[in-house]
Design a protein around this motif. Structure first.
Motif, PDB file in Angstrom:
ATOM      1  N   ILE A 166       0.839  -1.198   0.000  1.00 23.11           N
ATOM      2  CA  ILE A 166       0.000   0.000   0.000  1.00 23.11           C
ATOM      3  C   ILE A 166       0.875   1.250   0.000  1.00 23.11           C
ATOM      4  O   ILE A 166       0.592   2.216  -0.705  1.00 23.11           O
ATOM      5  CB  ILE A 166      -0.982  -0.026   1.192  1.00 23.11           C
ATOM      6  N   LYS A 167       1.969   1.222   0.744  1.00 21.21           N
ATOM      7  CA  LYS A 167       2.901   2.362   0.769  1.00 21.21           C
ATOM      8  C   LYS A 167       3.503   2.589  -0.626  1.00 21.21           C
ATOM      9  O   LYS A 167       3.600   3.712  -1.104  1.00 21.21           O
ATOM     10  CB  LYS A 167       4.006   2.116   1.799  1.00 21.21           C
ATOM     11  N   SER A 168       3.883   1.503  -1.283  1.00 23.21           N
ATOM     12  CA  SER A 168       4.458   1.590  -2.630  1.00 23.21           C
ATOM     13  C   SER A 168       3.445   2.165  -3.626  1.00 23.21           C
ATOM     14  O   SER A 168       3.785   3.021  -4.458  1.00 23.21           O
ATOM     15  CB  SER A 168       4.924   0.201  -3.076  1.00 23.21           C
ATOM     16  N   ILE A 169       2.191   1.705  -3.530  1.00 22.27           N
ATOM     17  CA  ILE A 169       1.132   2.214  -4.406  1.00 22.27           C
ATOM     18  C   ILE A 169       0.928   3.710  -4.164  1.00 22.27           C
ATOM     19  O   ILE A 169       0.817   4.505  -5.094  1.00 22.27           O
ATOM     20  CB  ILE A 169      -0.187   1.430  -4.189  1.00 22.27           C
ATOM     21  N   SER A 170       0.915   4.096  -2.904  1.00 16.14           N
ATOM     22  CA  SER A 170       0.728   5.505  -2.530  1.00 16.14           C
ATOM     23  C   SER A 170       1.856   6.373  -3.074  1.00 16.14           C
ATOM     24  O   SER A 170       1.618   7.452  -3.633  1.00 16.14           O
ATOM     25  CB  SER A 170       0.649   5.607  -1.006  1.00 16.14           C
ATOM     26  N   GLU A 171       3.093   5.899  -2.937  1.00 13.99           N
ATOM     27  CA  GLU A 171       4.247   6.661  -3.449  1.00 13.99           C
ATOM     28  C   GLU A 171       4.178   6.792  -4.970  1.00 13.99           C
ATOM     29  O   GLU A 171       4.473   7.841  -5.535  1.00 13.99           O
ATOM     30  CB  GLU A 171       5.554   5.995  -3.013  1.00 13.99           C
ATOM     31  N   SER A 172       3.765   5.733  -5.632  1.00 12.35           N
ATOM     32  CA  SER A 172       3.637   5.745  -7.091  1.00 12.35           C
ATOM     33  C   SER A 172       2.560   6.742  -7.525  1.00 12.35           C
ATOM     34  O   SER A 172       2.736   7.490  -8.489  1.00 12.35           O
ATOM     35  CB  SER A 172       3.305   4.336  -7.582  1.00 12.35           C
ATOM     36  N   LEU A 173       1.456   6.766  -6.789  1.00 15.30           N
ATOM     37  CA  LEU A 173       0.357   7.685  -7.103  1.00 15.30           C
ATOM     38  C   LEU A 173       0.802   9.140  -6.916  1.00 15.30           C
ATOM     39  O   LEU A 173       0.492  10.004  -7.735  1.00 15.30           O
ATOM     40  CB  LEU A 173      -0.849   7.365  -6.216  1.00 15.30           C
ATOM     41  N   LEU A 174       1.558   9.402  -5.852  1.00  9.75           N
ATOM     42  CA  LEU A 174       2.069  10.760  -5.617  1.00  9.75           C
ATOM     43  C   LEU A 174       3.050  11.181  -6.717  1.00  9.75           C
ATOM     44  O   LEU A 174       3.058  12.327  -7.150  1.00  9.75           O
ATOM     45  CB  LEU A 174       2.734  10.861  -4.238  1.00  9.75           C
ATOM     46  N   GLU A 175       3.860  10.243  -7.190  1.00  5.37           N
ATOM     47  CA  GLU A 175       4.806  10.531  -8.275  1.00  5.37           C
ATOM     48  C   GLU A 175       4.037  10.825  -9.569  1.00  5.37           C
ATOM     49  O   GLU A 175       4.382  11.748 -10.318  1.00  5.37           O
ATOM     50  CB  GLU A 175       5.759   9.338  -8.466  1.00  5.37           C
ATOM     51  N   THR A 176       2.983  10.053  -9.834  1.00  5.82           N
ATOM     52  CA  THR A 176       2.144  10.290 -11.016  1.00  5.82           C
ATOM     53  C   THR A 176       1.497  11.666 -10.923  1.00  5.82           C
ATOM     54  O   THR A 176       1.451  12.408 -11.911  1.00  5.82           O
ATOM     55  CB  THR A 176       1.072   9.184 -11.144  1.00  5.82           C
ATOM     56  N   LYS A 177       1.006  12.018  -9.747  1.00  7.15           N
ATOM     57  CA  LYS A 177       0.389  13.333  -9.536  1.00  7.15           C
ATOM     58  C   LYS A 177       1.399  14.442  -9.833  1.00  7.15           C
ATOM     59  O   LYS A 177       1.080  15.413 -10.518  1.00  7.15           O
ATOM     60  CB  LYS A 177      -0.105  13.424  -8.090  1.00  7.15           C
ATOM     61  N   ARG A 178       2.617  14.281  -9.357  1.00  5.25           N
ATOM     62  CA  ARG A 178       3.669  15.284  -9.593  1.00  5.25           C
ATOM     63  C   ARG A 178       3.951  15.421 -11.091  1.00  5.25           C
ATOM     64  O   ARG A 178       4.042  16.521 -11.627  1.00  5.25           O
ATOM     65  CB  ARG A 178       4.949  14.886  -8.830  1.00  5.25           C
ATOM     66  N   LYS A 179       4.037  14.281 -11.770  1.00  2.03           N
ATOM     67  CA  LYS A 179       4.303  14.267 -13.217  1.00  2.03           C
ATOM     68  C   LYS A 179       3.179  14.969 -13.994  1.00  2.03           C
ATOM     69  O   LYS A 179       3.426  15.779 -14.884  1.00  2.03           O
ATOM     70  CB  LYS A 179       4.435  12.808 -13.689  1.00  2.03           C
ATOM     71  N   MET A 180       1.920  14.652 -13.634  1.00  2.00           N
ATOM     72  CA  MET A 180       0.760  15.277 -14.293  1.00  2.00           C
ATOM     73  C   MET A 180       0.772  16.790 -14.062  1.00  2.00           C
ATOM     74  O   MET A 180       0.514  17.569 -14.985  1.00  2.00           O
ATOM     75  CB  MET A 180      -0.559  14.713 -13.747  1.00  2.00           C
ATOM     76  N   ASN A 181       1.060  17.205 -12.831  1.00  2.00           N
ATOM     77  CA  ASN A 181       1.094  18.641 -12.520  1.00  2.00           C
ATOM     78  C   ASN A 181       2.192  19.349 -13.308  1.00  2.00           C
ATOM     79  O   ASN A 181       2.000  20.476 -13.771  1.00  2.00           O
ATOM     80  CB  ASN A 181       1.260  18.867 -11.013  1.00  2.00           C
ATOM     81  N   GLN A 182       3.343  18.688 -13.475  1.00  2.00           N
ATOM     82  CA  GLN A 182       4.435  19.282 -14.274  1.00  2.00           C
ATOM     83  C   GLN A 182       4.009  19.447 -15.728  1.00  2.00           C
ATOM     84  O   GLN A 182       4.269  20.482 -16.342  1.00  2.00           O
ATOM     85  CB  GLN A 182       5.688  18.396 -14.207  1.00  2.00           C
ATOM     86  N   ILE A 183       3.361  18.435 -16.276  1.00  2.00           N
ATOM     87  CA  ILE A 183       2.910  18.498 -17.669  1.00  2.00           C
ATOM     88  C   ILE A 183       1.898  19.631 -17.842  1.00  2.00           C
ATOM     89  O   ILE A 183       2.010  20.443 -18.762  1.00  2.00           O
ATOM     90  CB  ILE A 183       2.311  17.138 -18.109  1.00  2.00           C
ATOM     91  N   LEU A 184       0.908  19.689 -16.948  1.00  2.00           N
ATOM     92  CA  LEU A 184      -0.100  20.751 -17.043  1.00  2.00           C
ATOM     93  C   LEU A 184       0.511  22.126 -16.837  1.00  2.00           C
ATOM     94  O   LEU A 184       0.135  23.086 -17.508  1.00  2.00           O
ATOM     95  CB  LEU A 184      -1.235  20.494 -16.040  1.00  2.00           C
ATOM     96  N   SER A 185       1.475  22.226 -15.954  1.00  2.00           N
ATOM     97  CA  SER A 185       2.171  23.500 -15.726  1.00  2.00           C
ATOM     98  C   SER A 185       2.882  23.950 -17.000  1.00  2.00           C
ATOM     99  O   SER A 185       2.776  25.104 -17.417  1.00  2.00           O
ATOM    100  CB  SER A 185       3.161  23.340 -14.564  1.00  2.00           C
ATOM    101  N   LYS A 186       3.559  23.011 -17.637  1.00  2.00           N
ATOM    102  CA  LYS A 186       4.291  23.305 -18.880  1.00  2.00           C
ATOM    103  C   LYS A 186       3.353  23.821 -19.973  1.00  2.00           C
ATOM    104  O   LYS A 186       3.676  24.764 -20.695  1.00  2.00           O
ATOM    105  CB  LYS A 186       5.005  22.034 -19.354  1.00  2.00           C
ATOM    106  N   HIS A 187       2.171  23.212 -20.098  1.00  2.00           N
ATOM    107  CA  HIS A 187       1.278  23.540 -21.205  1.00  2.00           C
ATOM    108  C   HIS A 187       0.297  24.672 -20.912  1.00  2.00           C
ATOM    109  O   HIS A 187      -0.314  25.200 -21.834  1.00  2.00           O
ATOM    110  CB  HIS A 187       0.531  22.286 -21.675  1.00  2.00           C
TER     111      HIS A 187
END
Length: 195
Positions: A133-154
């Motif tokens: 569950i911790k690993s899934i949570s960390e992965s989800l937070l990393e995905t969120k960060r990646k999505m926010n970076q992409i949206l910020s860029k565009h």
């Protein structure tokens, strides 16, 4: 759906999708799945091979879907030699909104279309031990960060502004989309028809 095409050889019946593809119009419709992503990639490859200087119109009407499939489509849109113009023709929610916003050659919304952004969601129910569950949570937070970076860029917004806007299901009208930097122009259907 089939359409009839007249030529010197008579009348031929072709699918509407084939006719639209010959006009360089590609659809992202319904849920974004691995299969939908592969179909999209094939069409973009064919159109780039035909003429890499002529624009491709991508028409989106999607509730979103799988992030990994959407990210592959994002990579293809960003790398396409042929300019890709994005059109929201109804709704572009979640991953659909991210794909719409990433258009580098024009992002257009019909007057009654809508975008929706939110944090990445877990696709399946979470189960397993605490380490899983911790690993899934960390992965989800990393995905969120990646999505926010992409949206910020565009969008030209800071990652903090994007994070605030995506912390809940945030629906954007065409006007709100334009002021947030998700959309370039609100157009009427005739612009899509002119190609």
């Amino acid at each position: 759906m089939n359409v009839l095409i007249k030529s010197s050889n008579g009348i031929t019946q072709v699918s509407a999708d084939s006719k639209l593809l010959s006009q360089r119009k590609v659809f992202i419709e319904g849920e974004i799945t691995p299969e939908a992503a592969c179909e999209f990639i094939k069409k973009i490859m064919v159109l780039n091979e035909e003429d890499s200087s002529k624009p491709i119109d991508v028409l989106i009407n999607s509730p979103g879907g799988e992030i990994n499939s959407g990210m592959v489509m994002y990579d293809v849109i960003q790398a396409s030699k042929a300019p890709i113009r994005m059109f929201c023709i109804g709704r572009a929610y979640s991953m659909g909104a991210v794909l719409f916003a990433c258009g580098n050659h024009g992002r257009y919304m019909l007057p009654h279309s809508e975008l929706m952004l939110h944090e990445p969601l877990l696709g399946n129910r979470v189960g397993g031990n605490s380490s899983s569950i911790k690993s899934i949570s960390e992965s989800l937070l990393e995905t969120k960060r990646k999505m926010n970076q992409i949206l910020s860029k565009h969008t030209g917004k800071s990652e903090e502004e994007v994070e605030k806007a995506t912390s809940y299901d945030h629906y954007f009208s065409p006007e709100e989309s334009k002021s947030f930097g998700l959309c370039d122009q609100i157009v009427d259907f005739s612009v899509i028809m002119e190609g």
